[in-house]
Write a protein that holds these residues in place. Structure first.
Motif, PDB file in Angstrom:
ATOM      1  N   GLY A  24      72.076 -80.707  53.625  1.00 46.34           N
ATOM      2  CA  GLY A  24      70.865 -80.208  52.982  1.00 46.34           C
ATOM      3  C   GLY A  24      70.870 -80.400  51.483  1.00 46.34           C
ATOM      4  N   TYR A  25      70.211 -79.452  50.801  1.00 42.96           N
ATOM      5  CA  TYR A  25      69.980 -79.555  49.366  1.00 42.96           C
ATOM      6  C   TYR A  25      70.379 -78.246  48.679  1.00 42.96           C
ATOM      7  CZ  TYR A  25      66.569 -82.963  51.243  1.00 42.96           C
ATOM      8  OH  TYR A  25      65.955 -83.970  51.931  1.00 42.96           O
TER       9      TYR A  25
ATOM     10  N   TYR B 169      71.111 -71.034  54.872  1.00 46.78           N
ATOM     11  CA  TYR B 169      72.461 -70.566  55.180  1.00 46.78           C
ATOM     12  C   TYR B 169      73.247 -70.505  53.869  1.00 46.78           C
ATOM     13  CZ  TYR B 169      71.483 -71.933  60.047  1.00 46.78           C
ATOM     14  OH  TYR B 169      70.936 -72.054  61.300  1.00 46.78           O
ATOM     15  N   ASN B 170      74.014 -69.449  53.693  1.00 48.77           N
ATOM     16  CA  ASN B 170      74.841 -69.338  52.489  1.00 48.77           C
ATOM     17  C   ASN B 170      73.995 -69.491  51.232  1.00 48.77           C
ATOM     18  OD1 ASN B 170      77.406 -69.014  51.209  1.00 48.77           O
ATOM     19  ND2 ASN B 170      77.517 -71.230  50.884  1.00 48.77           N
ATOM     20  N   ARG B 171      72.721 -69.051  51.316  1.00 53.92           N
ATOM     21  CA  ARG B 171      71.755 -69.176  50.217  1.00 53.92           C
ATOM     22  C   ARG B 171      71.549 -70.625  49.794  1.00 53.92           C
ATOM     23  NH1 ARG B 171      73.673 -66.992  45.849  1.00 53.92           N
ATOM     24  NH2 ARG B 171      75.765 -66.537  46.610  1.00 53.92           N
ATOM     25  N   MET B 172      71.621 -71.535  50.792  1.00 56.81           N
ATOM     26  CA  MET B 172      71.392 -72.961  50.558  1.00 56.81           C
ATOM     27  C   MET B 172      70.475 -73.487  51.648  1.00 56.81           C
ATOM     28  SD  MET B 172      75.396 -73.968  49.814  1.00 56.81           S
ATOM     29  CE  MET B 172      75.209 -75.353  48.695  1.00 56.81           C
ATOM     30  N   HIS B 173      69.537 -74.349  51.291  1.00 52.97           N
ATOM     31  CA  HIS B 173      68.633 -74.943  52.276  1.00 52.97           C
ATOM     32  C   HIS B 173      69.357 -76.079  52.982  1.00 52.97           C
ATOM     33  CE1 HIS B 173      64.708 -72.977  51.539  1.00 52.97           C
ATOM     34  NE2 HIS B 173      65.210 -72.776  50.327  1.00 52.97           N
TER      35      HIS B 173
ATOM     36  N   TRP C 122      55.402 -85.323  51.882  1.00 49.63           N
ATOM     37  CA  TRP C 122      55.522 -84.075  52.630  1.00 49.63           C
ATOM     38  C   TRP C 122      56.836 -83.349  52.351  1.00 49.63           C
ATOM     39  CZ3 TRP C 122      59.761 -85.737  55.139  1.00 49.63           C
ATOM     40  CH2 TRP C 122      59.828 -87.074  55.555  1.00 49.63           C
ATOM     41  N   PHE C 123      57.566 -83.758  51.286  1.00 52.16           N
ATOM     42  CA  PHE C 123      58.910 -83.217  51.081  1.00 52.16           C
ATOM     43  C   PHE C 123      58.919 -81.706  50.848  1.00 52.16           C
ATOM     44  CE2 PHE C 123      62.353 -81.934  48.172  1.00 52.16           C
ATOM     45  CZ  PHE C 123      63.415 -82.047  49.076  1.00 52.16           C
ATOM     46  N   ASP C 124      57.975 -81.174  50.089  1.00 46.75           N
ATOM     47  CA  ASP C 124      57.980 -79.732  49.807  1.00 46.75           C
ATOM     48  C   ASP C 124      57.931 -78.931  51.105  1.00 46.75           C
ATOM     49  OD1 ASP C 124      58.133 -80.212  47.121  1.00 46.75           O
ATOM     50  OD2 ASP C 124      55.998 -79.853  46.721  1.00 46.75           O
ATOM     51  N   HIS C 125      57.109 -79.394  52.030  1.00 43.57           N
ATOM     52  CA  HIS C 125      57.012 -78.721  53.328  1.00 43.57           C
ATOM     53  C   HIS C 125      58.321 -78.882  54.090  1.00 43.57           C
ATOM     54  CE1 HIS C 125      55.522 -77.404  57.195  1.00 43.57           C
ATOM     55  NE2 HIS C 125      54.321 -77.194  56.719  1.00 43.57           N
ATOM     56  N   TYR C 126      58.888 -80.071  54.052  1.00 41.33           N
ATOM     57  CA  TYR C 126      60.136 -80.349  54.766  1.00 41.33           C
ATOM     58  C   TYR C 126      61.282 -79.502  54.221  1.00 41.33           C
ATOM     59  CZ  TYR C 126      63.861 -83.126  56.935  1.00 41.33           C
ATOM     60  OH  TYR C 126      64.931 -83.534  57.687  1.00 41.33           O
ATOM     61  N   PHE C 127      61.354 -79.393  52.900  1.00 44.11           N
ATOM     62  CA  PHE C 127      62.396 -78.578  52.267  1.00 44.11           C
ATOM     63  C   PHE C 127      62.304 -77.132  52.745  1.00 44.11           C
ATOM     64  CE2 PHE C 127      63.832 -75.791  48.817  1.00 44.11           C
ATOM     65  CZ  PHE C 127      65.124 -76.276  48.616  1.00 44.11           C
TER      66      PHE C 127
END
Length: 471
Positions: A433-434, A415-419, A404-409
Motif C-alpha cells: 500500500g501507501y 492497518y497499523n494506521r497505513m492504507h 480514479w486514484f483518490d477513490h482507490y486510495f
C-alpha cells in the motif's frame, strides 16, 4: 533536577540522531531484526519501497523474488479492472420473457439473464439486497399485470464458462464462503449460512437447525461436533460446484446458543430461480412450470430459450463501489468475477485462464515482466500464485497516476494506521500500500513473508515494526 534534565536531553539527542539515520539504513536494521527471529528461520521475505512521488527505489530486499501474495494479489486485479472497464462500469441483469401477455397471464417463460454481477442479491447495498431484488421483480410483473406464468422460470447463467472455480484452489476451501465460484448469474454472493446448535458437552454432535437461505436440492451430511468453549470455528463444508450432496465436519465451540458457518452455494442460478419462484407465490403470482438454468439445459443437450421482450434491466452499483468491498472485505468472488468479465469483454468465452492471460498482458504493457506474475486466479486464494514485491509496487504506482486514484486510495483498508491491502494464506502474510511519513515523504511499499512458523498475528506485529520505519 539538573541530572534529570541532562538525561532527558541526552535521550532526546540520541533519538534525534537515530531518526536522522537515512531511511534505507533504518529499514535495513529493521529487516535484520525480523529475519533473525526464530519464527522466520525457514521463511523468505520480499520487501520493496519506493518514493511514491519520484519513483526512486528506497529499499529492496528480495524485491524480485516470486512469493505467494495471498490477497494482496487483488491489487493487480482491481487496478487493471478499473483501468480497462472504467470506474463507472455496471453489470446488468435482464428480466425478460418469450411469450405474450393476455388477461394477466404470461403465456411463455420468464427469463432472467445475468452478466455475472457479483453484487446481485448482496446484503452490502440497499438496492442489491436479495429481498430488494425479489420485491423489485415482483413489482415489475405487477406493473405489467402478470398474475400467472404458464412456462418456466429460466435462469440464463451462461455468461461465463461452465467451470466456476479457478485451477489451483484446494478442496478445503471451495465449499466455504470464501471459496465460492463465479457464474453468469451470482446470487447472495453465492453464500449461505449453515445454522448449528452445539451439544451440551465437548464431543457431542452439533445439531443442524437449517440453512439461510434454505438450500434447494442439496443434502449435507453433518459430522460437526462440539469443541471446547471459546475454541472458535474449526469447521469446514465440503460441497463441490453443481453437487447435490456434501458434508460438513470439524468443531464449533461449546456454550453458544446458535452458531453459523458460511458455505458456498453449489449452484447459485438454480438457488435464485427457486427463491424467485417461491417469492412470487407469496405475491400471488403463480408459476405453472419449473426452474431451469442455462447450464442445466445445455448439459441435457437442450437449447436455452431466447427472450423476445425485455421487461426490466437491473443494474449493479458502479465498479468503483464494487472495488471498495473487494478490497475492504477481500471478497474472492468479486475478483474471480472481474477476471472473467475482462475476458468476456475482450470477446472470449469468459474463462479464468483467458482473464489471467489478459491480466498478465495488461501488466506487461505497464511495466511488469510476465515472469513476475505467475498467477492462477483473480483473488489470490490459490496457493500456487507467485508474484514479486516489486510487481505489487509497480501496480500501486500505476494506480497513483489514474484519475480514479483518490477513490482507490480510500478503498484500501487501514492497518497499523497505513492504507494497505493485506493478504493471508497458509504460512504466508503480506501487505502492500501507501503511506506518507511525518516529514511528508510519500512511500509505496510491499512486504511479503512466506513459510513462517507459528501464528500469523505474531508475524504481523514483526512486519509492522518494519513498516513503522516509514512513518
Amino acid at each position: 533536577m539538573k541530572r534529570i534534565v541532562t538525561a532527558l536531553f541526552v535521550l532526546n539527542f540520541c533519538s534525534t540522531i537515530l531518526y536522522a539515520q537515512p531511511i534505507k539504513q533504518r529499514l535495513q536494521q529493521a529487516v535484520q531484526r525480523i529475519t533473525a527471529d526464530a519464527k522466520l528461520k525457514h521463511a523468505i521475505m520480499g520487501f520493496y519501497v519506493v518514493n511514491a512521488q519520484t519513483g526512486a527505489v528506497i529499499y529492496d530486499y528480495n524485491g524480485n523474488t516470486g512469493l505467494a501474495p495471498a490477497s494482496t494479489q487483488k491489487i493487480f486485479t482491481s487496478t487493471a479492472t478499473l483501468a480497462l472497464l472504467g470506474q463507472n462500469y455496471r453489470y446488468t441483469t435482464l428480466l425478460a420473457h418469450n411469450g405474450s401477455i393476455s388477461n394477466g397471464v404470461l403465456n411463455g417463460d420468464l427469463l432472467i439473464a445475468g452478466s455475472g454481477d457479483p453484487s446481485f442479491g448482496s446484503w452490502r447495498y440497499a438496492g442489491t439486497h436479495r429481498d430488494s431484488v425479489l420485491a423489485h421483480i415482483s413489482a415489475v410483473l405487477r406493473r405489467k399485470g402478470i398474475t400467472r406464468i404458464t412456462g418456466n422460470v429460466v435462469v440464463r447463467d451462461t455468461a461465463f464458462s461452465y467451470q466456476p472455480i479457478p485451477g489451483g484452489w484446494i478442496w478445503e476451501d471451495i465449499g466455504n464462503y470464501y471459496g465460492a465460484g463465479t457464474w453468469g448469474l451470482n446470487w447472495n454472493e453465492n453464500q449461505y449460512d449453515l445454522q448449528l446448535k452445539p451439544g451440551a458437552k465437548e464431543g457431542d454432535t452439533a445439531q443442524v437447525i437449517g440453512t439461510k437461505p434454505a438450500l434447494q436440492q442439496v443434502e449435507l451430511l453433518n459430522r460437526i461436533t462440539t469443541g471446547k468453549a471459546g475454541s472458535g470455528d474449526n469447521s469446514y463444508i465440503y460441497l463441490a460446484p453443481y453437487a447435490d450432496a456434501g458434508f460438513a465436519e470439524g468443531t464449533i465451540p461449546a456454550g453458544a446458543g446458535r452458531f453459523a458457518i458460511s458455505g458456498a452455494m453449489p449452484n447459485p442460478g438454480r438457488q435464485f430461480g427457486f427463491d424467485l419462484q417461491q417469492y412470487l407465490q407469496t405475491q400471488d403470482v403463480a408459476v405453472n412450470g419449473t426452474v431451469e438454468t442455462g447450464w442445466e439445459l445445455l448439459n441435457n443437450k437442450q437449447s436455452i430459450p431466447a427472450y423476445t421482450r425485455v421487461l426490466d434491466t437491473m443494474y449493479s452499483p458502479q465498479l468503483d463501489s464494487l472495488v471498495y468491498w473487494f478490497l475492504q472485505k477481500s471478497i474472492n468472488l468479486y475478483g474471480e468475477t472481474f477476471i472473467k468479465t475482462l475476458a468476456r469483454n475482450a470477446g472470449t468465452t469468459g474463462t479464468t485462464e483467458e482473464g489471467v492471460a489478459l491480466l498478465r498482458n495488461f501488466w506487461q504493457a505497464n511495466g511488469i515482466e510476465p515472469s513476475a506474475l505467475k498467477i492462477q486466479d483473480g483473488s489470490g486464494l490459490s496457493p500456487q500464485n507467485r508474484v514479486t514485491a516489486n510487481a505489487l509496487v509497480t501496480a500501486l504506482q500505476f494506480a497513483r497516476k489514474q484519475p480514479w486514484f483518490d477513490h482507490y486510495f480510500a478503498d484500501l483498508p487501514l492497518y497499523n494506521r497505513m492504507h494497505m491491502k493485506s493478504g493471508t494464506i497458509g504460512g504466508s502474510k503480506a501487505f502492500a500500500g501507501y503511506h506518507t511519513s511525518k516529514e511528508g515523504i510519500p512511500y509505496t511499499f510491499a512486504i511479503i513473508v512466506n513459510n513462517f512458523d507459528g501464528p500469523a498475528q505474531a508475524v504481523v506485529q514483526q512486519m509492522y515494526t518494519v513498516l513503522n520505519e516509514l512513518k
